[in-house]
Design an enzyme around this catalytic site. Structure first.
Site, PDB file in Angstrom:
ATOM      1  N   GLY A  26      -6.004   9.336   3.554  1.00 19.10           N
ATOM      2  CA  GLY A  26      -5.256  10.479   4.089  1.00 19.10           C
ATOM      3  C   GLY A  26      -4.552  10.148   5.388  1.00 19.10           C
ATOM      4  N   HIS A  32       2.071   4.668   3.168  1.00 18.24           N
ATOM      5  CA  HIS A  32       1.434   5.205   1.963  1.00 18.24           C
ATOM      6  C   HIS A  32       2.502   5.639   0.949  1.00 18.24           C
ATOM      7  CE1 HIS A  32      -1.687   6.178   5.148  1.00 18.24           C
ATOM      8  NE2 HIS A  32      -2.414   5.497   4.285  1.00 18.24           N
TER       9      HIS A  32
HETATM   10  P1  AMP Z   1      -5.619   3.767   4.431  1.00 15.96           P
HETATM   11  O1  AMP Z   1      -5.321   5.215   4.186  1.00 15.96           O
HETATM   12  O2  AMP Z   1      -5.376   3.330   5.822  1.00 15.96           O
HETATM   13  O3  AMP Z   1      -6.948   3.352   3.868  1.00 15.96           O
HETATM   14  O4  AMP Z   1      -4.525   2.978   3.583  1.00 15.96           O
HETATM   15  C1  AMP Z   1      -4.351   3.205   2.210  1.00 15.96           C
HETATM   16  C2  AMP Z   1      -3.446   2.138   1.649  1.00 15.96           C
HETATM   17  O5  AMP Z   1      -2.174   2.188   2.300  1.00 15.96           O
HETATM   18  C3  AMP Z   1      -3.994   0.725   1.876  1.00 15.96           C
HETATM   19  O6  AMP Z   1      -3.782  -0.056   0.717  1.00 15.96           O
HETATM   20  C4  AMP Z   1      -3.185   0.240   3.031  1.00 15.96           C
HETATM   21  O7  AMP Z   1      -3.051  -1.162   3.078  1.00 15.96           O
HETATM   22  C5  AMP Z   1      -1.844   0.902   2.760  1.00 15.96           C
HETATM   23  N1  AMP Z   1      -1.055   0.969   3.989  1.00 15.96           N
HETATM   24  C6  AMP Z   1      -1.442   1.489   5.185  1.00 15.96           C
HETATM   25  N2  AMP Z   1      -0.473   1.323   6.114  1.00 15.96           N
HETATM   26  C7  AMP Z   1       0.545   0.687   5.490  1.00 15.96           C
HETATM   27  C8  AMP Z   1       1.835   0.211   5.906  1.00 15.96           C
HETATM   28  N3  AMP Z   1       2.266   0.372   7.157  1.00 15.96           N
HETATM   29  N4  AMP Z   1       2.606  -0.396   4.993  1.00 15.96           N
HETATM   30  C9  AMP Z   1       2.179  -0.577   3.716  1.00 15.96           C
HETATM   31  N5  AMP Z   1       0.985  -0.148   3.262  1.00 15.96           N
HETATM   32  C10 AMP Z   1       0.175   0.454   4.129  1.00 15.96           C
END
Ligand code: AMP
Length: 275
Positions: A26, A32
């Site tokens: 989230g 995302h």
């Molecule tokens: P999180 O909500 O932080 O657990 O992230 C969920 C997914 O989004 C994970 O696979 C992250 O690597 C990806 N993600 C988060 N930030 C970025 C970003 N700046 N660019 C690309 N993917 C991202």
């Protein structure tokens, strides 16, 4: 777009078609959204999960204050093309007596694993559970969490999980800062200094392109730049992009990864260079 609040609801919704899956915690942003859009383009339907997974946080980490912005998240998912969002809670993901874990040995001990013991065990366990619940055709992760993506890829291969894992590029702010849910913690001054991580990485990339191959030289430059901007360095490493073993001379794909504290916020970023 549907909102599914139980494991049973996901199973009833799943059906048999091609399904793309984007697991998240989230506080969603353009990073995302890029995963959701890619999944929507490549699959008949896309499911996004939103779950702040307690088992991947250490006792002194930011679990309690992790940003929760469900209404805005649902809007972003819908606009990016999600078909449904799954919002489980702790009780259904970790029922009383829960004691089964998935671990990937070795890869999780270095870099972020060294400063966040148990973190990747929490990640691999929750992602395994989500894969069993959702049964995706393809699952989408960000290169932003390079070590996580590598560990999950190994888990999928080693345990014969029947899905394709796709890693998508890092989405950045105009000044280079990698988008992150944790950027919301930054004060104005910290936000200005947070750009130091990407600045340091881009500078190392530039030196690499200009011919520098010695890891110690690149690492030295990384540290000089980071020191100017961040409050505390966690790590700045050049490692083999597959094994995460440290390299001395860059001869193959190499992950340059940094983690640093800006104020009370720990930020990570990386680039891959290859001769
Ligand atoms: P999180 O909500 O932080 O657990 O992230 C969920 C997914 O989004 C994970 O696979 C992250 O690597 C990806 N993600 C988060 N930030 C970025 C970003 N700046 N660019 C690309 N993917 C991202």
């Amino acid at each position: 777009m549907e909102t599914l609040q139980s494991i049973e609801a996901v199973r009833a919704w799943r059906g048999s078609g091609e399904l793309g899956f984007v697991p998240t915690m989230g506080a969603l942003h353009e990073g995302h959204a890029s995963l959701v859009r890619r999944s929507a383009a490549e699959n008949a339907r896309t499911l996004v999960s939103i779950f702040v997974n307690p088992t991947q946080f250490g006792p002194n980490e930011d679990l309690a204050k992790y940003p929760r912005t469900l209404e805005a998240d649902l809007k972003l998912c819908e606009q990016a093309g999600a078909s449904a969002v799954f919002t489980p809670n702790n009780e259904m993901m970790y029922p009383p007596g829960f004691c089964s874990w998935v671990t990937v040995e070795g890869l999780g001990d270095r870099l972020c694993g060294a400063s966040r013991p148990g973190h990747f065990k929490g990640v691999t366990t929750v992602v395994s559970k989500l894969f069993h619940i959702v049964e995706p055709t393809r699952a989408y992760f960000g290169q932003k969490d390079a070590q996580q993506a590598l560990i999950l890829r190994r888990m999928v291969r080693d345990l014969d999980m029947p899905l394709e894992l796709i890693v998508c590029p890092i989405v950045r702010e105009p000044d280079g800062l990698a988008m992150s849910s944790r950027n919301r913690y930054l004060s104005e001054d910290e936000r200005r200094r947070a750009v130091g991580l990407s600045k340091a990485l881009f500078e190392a990339q530039r030196l690499f392109k200009a011919g520098t191959r010695t890891a110690a030289v690149l690492r030295g430059q990384l540290i000089i730049t980071l020191d100017e901007y961040v409050d505390k360095l966690d790590y700045a490493e050049l490692v083999d992009a597959d094994s995460l073993q440290p390299v001395t001379e860059i001869a193959g794909p190499t992950l340059i990864a940094v983690a640093a504290w800006v104020g009370g916020t720990r930020l990570i970023d990386n680039v891959i260079v290859a001769p």
